[in-house]
Scaffold this active site. Structure first.
Site, short mmCIF file in Angstrom:
data_model
loop_
_atom_site.label_atom_id
_atom_site.label_comp_id
_atom_site.label_asym_id
_atom_site.label_seq_id
_atom_site.Cartn_x
_atom_site.Cartn_y
_atom_site.Cartn_z
N HIS A 192 0.10 -2.37 1.64
CA HIS A 192 -0.70 -1.31 1.19
C HIS A 192 -1.46 -1.71 -0.14
O HIS A 192 -0.92 -1.83 -0.88
CB HIS A 192 0.06 -0.12 1.08
CG HIS A 192 -0.52 1.27 0.59
ND1 HIS A 192 -1.85 1.24 0.35
CD2 HIS A 192 -0.08 2.74 0.36
CE1 HIS A 192 -2.32 2.51 0.07
NE2 HIS A 192 -1.26 3.07 0.29
N HIS B 64 -4.14 5.41 8.15
CA HIS B 64 -3.77 5.19 6.83
C HIS B 64 -2.54 4.57 6.86
O HIS B 64 -2.20 3.60 6.29
CB HIS B 64 -3.71 6.45 5.96
CG HIS B 64 -3.54 6.21 4.61
ND1 HIS B 64 -3.98 5.54 3.70
CD2 HIS B 64 -2.29 6.73 3.84
CE1 HIS B 64 -3.54 5.59 2.62
NE2 HIS B 64 -2.59 6.21 2.52
N CYS C 298 -5.01 6.12 -3.41
CA CYS C 298 -5.47 5.21 -2.23
C CYS C 298 -6.40 5.53 -1.40
O CYS C 298 -6.64 4.97 -0.35
CB CYS C 298 -4.10 5.20 -1.42
SG CYS C 298 -2.46 4.78 -2.26
#
Length: 404
Positions: free
Chosen positions: A329, A296, A162
């Site tokens: 996400h 994040h 990620c």
């Protein structure tokens, strides 16, 4: 580090196609997440699906690259006049002096999933028309973008979970600093597939409803898909179109690898803190110079807690939010998407709200923003942290954010 100019940027996600739609969704605290209807996924969760990808094949001369990932990449390249700005850079610098740096997690793995469904019943052989190299291979994205623009410069794919879409800024910066290239197309693209959805489901990380980052009742992630791109150049003074006030610069980059656990962050956010410290140091800024942090913020209990500990150990109540409540996400694309959101925040002098979050967890100690508000931003920080402890923080700012 020497600042780099973001000549142009764009983003497409479930929150909207292009910058105006993305900004509107964040300003209005509107989420693009919806109950999962991805074909073959019988899961009780929400996803951030971009409508129309299935109906938008890649350009005919690039048919070998046709897959969901590259289709979404092409949709994004066509927004906000981004393609034209890249072609302007190619005209100035030459096709051999423009690099391509793409981040992705699963790339076109959906094509392999579909190919397996069509394999020969007797031999198990995959269909003859399946082209792994141009679709599933993580490099297929960089190869597609390079071919799309007819470039001859270096092309790199980064697949570090990620943080992929953020780490490409570091890769591009190193080649720009050494003089190997004069401009770089950087970005990240990741798309929905069954491997991702069922993989995160097996880890018991999927939220049953829209994700709620940093909320006291946060209960997991919502998987999204996105494509985001930026054009980086070495010499901002050469572009008269960017005034002293409106130019947005990449000021600092921090990367770390704490390798604490395969899928869990260091509980105190050690790697996250190191990445943020490096980003600030390379930008020549103090923590107090940052007006907003794009977290994040995956909305899992452990990830949000670890990031909060890292943030509060460096910053004193800096306004912050996670925009994953709006976009989901987006995995390998998240770093690039949120870099663009950070640039949008600077351009429009706004701090975007954390969509879906209604009651920030008081135990985390954050100044978590619930309503988009105006702010005289000069510098912002964007965090991207991946499985295995692959961490990256980026600092963006306006000209003058760093005193001479």
């Amino acid at each position: 580090m020497n600042p780099l100019l973001l000549t142009h940027f764009t983003a497409t996600s479930c929150a909207g196609r292009g910058l105006d739609a993305t900004l509107a969704a964040l300003t209005e605290a509107r989420s693009g997440l919806a109950r999962c209807d991805f074909e073959g996924a019988a899961l009780d969760t929400f996803t951030g699906r971009v409508a129309g990808v299935e109906d938008a094949p890649v350009r005919a001369d690039l048919a070998e690259f046709d897959c969901r990932n590259n289709r979404l990449a092409q949709l994004a390249l066509l927004e906000d006049g981004f393609e034209a700005r890249v072609r302007d850079a190619i005209a100035r610098c030459g096709a051999g002096r423009v690099g391509v740096f793409m981040g992705t997690s699963t790339a076109g793995i959906l094509e392999t999933e579909l190919a397996y469904q069509r394999r020969d019943a007797q031999t198990g052989a995959l269909p003859a028309d399946f082209d792994y190299a141009s679709t599933h291979n993580p490099y297929s994205l960089a190869a597609f973008v390079r071919a799309y623009f007819g470039l001859r410069g270096p092309a790199v794919s980064v697949s570090s979970a990620c943080s992929s879409g953020a780490k490409v800024f570091g890769s591009a910066r190193r080649m720009l600093e050494t003089g190997l290239i004069d401009a770089a197309v950087v970005g990240g693209v990741d798309t929905l597939c069954l491997t991702t959805l069922y993989g995160f489901n097996s880890l018991e990380l999927l939220a049953p409803g829209p994700c709620k980052p940093f909320d006291v009742k946060r209960d997991g992630i919502s998987i999204g898909e996105a494509a985001a791109f930026a054009l980086l150049e070495r010499e901002p003074s050469a572009h008269a179109a960017h005034t002293e006030d409106d130019a947005i610069l990449l000021l600092g980059i921090g990367e770390s690898s704490d390798a604490y656990h395969m899928s869990s962050p260091h509980p105190e956010g050690l790697g996250a803190r190191i990445a943020m410290e490096q980003a600030l140091a390379s930008a020549g800024l103090a923590a107090a110079d940052i007006g907003y942090v794009n977290l994040h913020g995956t909305a899992t209990p452990s990830n949000d807690a670890a990031e909060s500990r890292a943030l509060t150990s460096l910053f004193d109540r800096v306004p912050c939010s996670s925009t994953k409540g709006a976009t989901g996400h987006t995995l390998g694309a998240a770093g690039a998407l949120e870099a663009v959101i950070a640039a949008l925040a600077l351009r429009h002098r706004v701090i975007p709200a954390g969509v879906n979050t209604s009651e920030p967890d008081p135990a985390l100690g954050l100044d978590y923003v619930l309503t988009t508000r105006a702010a005289p931003l000069r510098a912002v920080l964007s965090n991207s942290f991946g499985f295995g402890g692959t961490n990256c923080s980026l600092v963006f700012g306006r000209k003058g954010a760093v005193s001479a």
